[in-house]
Design an enzyme around this catalytic site. Structure first.
Site, PDB file in Angstrom:
ATOM      1  N   HIS A 276       4.422   5.187  -2.643  1.00  0.00           N
ATOM      2  CA  HIS A 276       4.686   6.344  -2.038  1.00  0.00           C
ATOM      3  C   HIS A 276       6.008   6.316  -1.473  1.00  0.00           C
ATOM      4  CE1 HIS A 276       0.754   7.418  -2.124  1.00  0.00           C
ATOM      5  NE2 HIS A 276       0.479   6.956  -0.911  1.00  0.00           N
TER       6      HIS A 276
ATOM      7  N   ASP B  10       0.810  -1.237  -0.055  1.00  0.00           N
ATOM      8  CA  ASP B  10      -0.090   0.088  -0.063  1.00  0.00           C
ATOM      9  C   ASP B  10       0.707   1.450   0.012  1.00  0.00           C
ATOM     10  OD1 ASP B  10      -2.467   1.300   0.310  1.00  0.00           O
ATOM     11  OD2 ASP B  10      -2.190   1.794   2.270  1.00  0.00           O
TER      12      ASP B  10
END
Length: 486
Positions: free
Chosen positions: A237, A232
């Site tokens: 990110h 995730d």
């Protein structure tokens, strides 16, 4: 930023958390700033049997409170006029005819289709859009992460989507790349002779990248329990931030020049062996505790989470970029939920001076570091040592502070606002290319495989802490500690 051309933006998953919490508020802010063309329409799609007025009432309940002091009744009324709702089941081919009927099929009009849905719907949606002719050159497709569950599923999605849309129509979004401080990272590195000569292994000791959240999984337990922190957050990110820190100077700021350099970084990451995974990764899962004095449940007590789940909510690891600039410099990455505070930052730790002329307490080491804060507020701090007032030559830590909201009086756009406007304008530089995403999966897959094959369960940590003790141990073996703001 200039006003957009006329556009339509279609939110698949328009009743979901992302649309209501981030996307619709971002467009309101752009509307309020006068950045949206008067002929710009917003279509929210959802399976529920509700009409436009019902949806607008939902926005009144969910979106208005998030706007705070930025809410203006007249502006909100004008913004509402842009919005329509269409009941559509993404799996029902017949429903897409209603979309064409509502939009019209104008091949000259810019139309953004934002897939704020589960990734398993991406292929179905794209195939149905192509079937009704909504894949002409002025259609732009936004794909949310995570794009797939592993390299194989990611490649399958990308291949199927690529059958329907050209690569230059596909915007794989990572909202961290839209943050002002990340953009300023490029300016600091490549616009200043003060930093660029020092941005290398000879002068940098190590680099830390942290994304910590106070929130738990909230209502996303079912999704998160099949995903975990590594898929995730780290695969997207954190690796994107690492690329922005470590990339070589691009030949220009053109989108392909920037993305080519990011890909080189991903290809230069040292692959993880089994020994590396066992010694240089930490997997954690939060237990019950307290956040800001309020009790919170453990991960296994969250709704829609299996009571015996071994999904990680925390990851820390040590990476290395194997190229001429960075060889031997550790990159420490960490992310977690239910952490002590909400913070996202990049910390560049410079090497000490070659000769210790002054007595420097350990708590002031390293003396020089650059702290790029991404959230909750955006700032850049350069730390150095200075003499404290008095007769003795006592040093203390000081810093130069670039606070964007204080220094620059201009309006600051939210990351999603910036990226949505970039999509409408057709700017791809801040979005991931297909080969970037594939290379990121190539690098993280050995970690996932080793965790599974060796039965490495996540280490428990108390909610409101900084994660498992093993995370600090990871850095202590390199003789350093995690940065804490002074």
């Amino acid at each position: 930023m200039a006003c957009t051309p006329p556009f339509d933006i279609v939110f698949f998953g328009g009743t979901g958390d992302l649309a209501l919490r981030k996307l619709i508020p971002a467009l309101y802010q752009a509307h309020r700033a006068g950045l949206l063309h008067a002929d710009g329409r917003i279509f929210a799609l959802g399976r529920g049997a509700q009409g436009r007025e019902d949806y607008l009432r939902t926005l009144e309940t969910r979106v208005k409170p998030r706007l705070g002091a930025d809410f203006e009744s007249t502006t909100w009324a004008d913004f509402r006029d842009r919005i329509d709702f269409l009941q559509l089941d993404a799996n029902r081919q017949a429903d897409y005819a209603k979309l064409v009927e509502s939009l019209g099929l104008d091949a000259q009009r810019i139309t953004v289709c934002y897939l704020a849905t589960a990734p398993q719907l991406f292929i179905t949606i794209c195939e149905n859009l192509a079937r009704i002719g909504m894949n002409h050159p002025n259609i732009r497709l936004v794909l949310e992460k995570p794009l797939g569950h592993d390299l194989q599923s990611s490649n399958a999605i990308n291949a199927a989507v690529g059958e329907c849309f050209d690569e230059n129509q596909i915007y794989r979004i990572d909202h961290y790349l839209g943050k002002e401080s990340v953009q300023n990272l490029l300016a600091i590195r490549f616009g200043n002779t003060l930093f660029e000569p020092l941005w290398r292994r000879e002068w940098i000791d190590h680099i830390q990248i942290t994304i910590a959240e106070e929130l738990g999984v909230e209502e996303r337990g079912d999704f998160y329990d099949h995903t975990g922190a590594l898929r995730d957050m780290l695969q997207s990110h954190l690796l994107q931030l690492l690329c922005m820190v470590a990339m070589e100077p691009p030949s220009s700021l053109a989108e392909e020049a920037v993305r080519n350099e990011k890909l080189k970084v991903l290809k230069s990451l040292k692959p993880f062996s089994v020994e590396d995974v066992l010694g240089k990764t930490v997997r954690g899962q939060y237990r019950s505790g307290a956040i800001r004095g309020a009790p919170v449940p453990g991960y296994r007590e969250e709704p829609h989470v299996a009571p015996d789940s071994i999904t990680e909510t925390f990851v820390a690891l040590q990476a290395e970029v194997m190229n001429w600039r960075w060889a031997g410099v550790p990159f420490f990455l960490r992310t977690g939920k239910r952490m002590q505070e909400r913070v996202a930052e990049i910390v560049i730790h410079f090497r000490p001076v070659p000769h210790a002329l002054f007595h420097t307490p350990f708590n002031l080491q390293p003396a020089n570091k650059l702290v790029i804060r991404l959230q909750p507020s955006e700032s850049i701090r350069l730390y150095f040592l200075a003499k404290a007032p008095g007769d003795a030559m006592n040093l203390q830590s000081a810093y130069l502070n670039l606070d964007f909201h204080t220094l620059f009086k201009a309006r600051h756009a939210d990351a999603y606002e910036r990226l949505l406007l970039d999509v409408i304008h057709g700017r791809l530089a801040l979005f991931m290319r297909r080969d970037e995403q594939a290379q990121a999966w190539v690098w993280v897959e050995p970690i996932l495989a080793c965790w599974q094959q060796h039965g490495i369960a996540p280490k428990p940590y108390i909610s409101g802490s900084w994660g498992p003790a093993a995370s600090s141990g990871l850095l202590s073996r390199a003789g350093v500690v995690w940065h804490e703001e002074n």
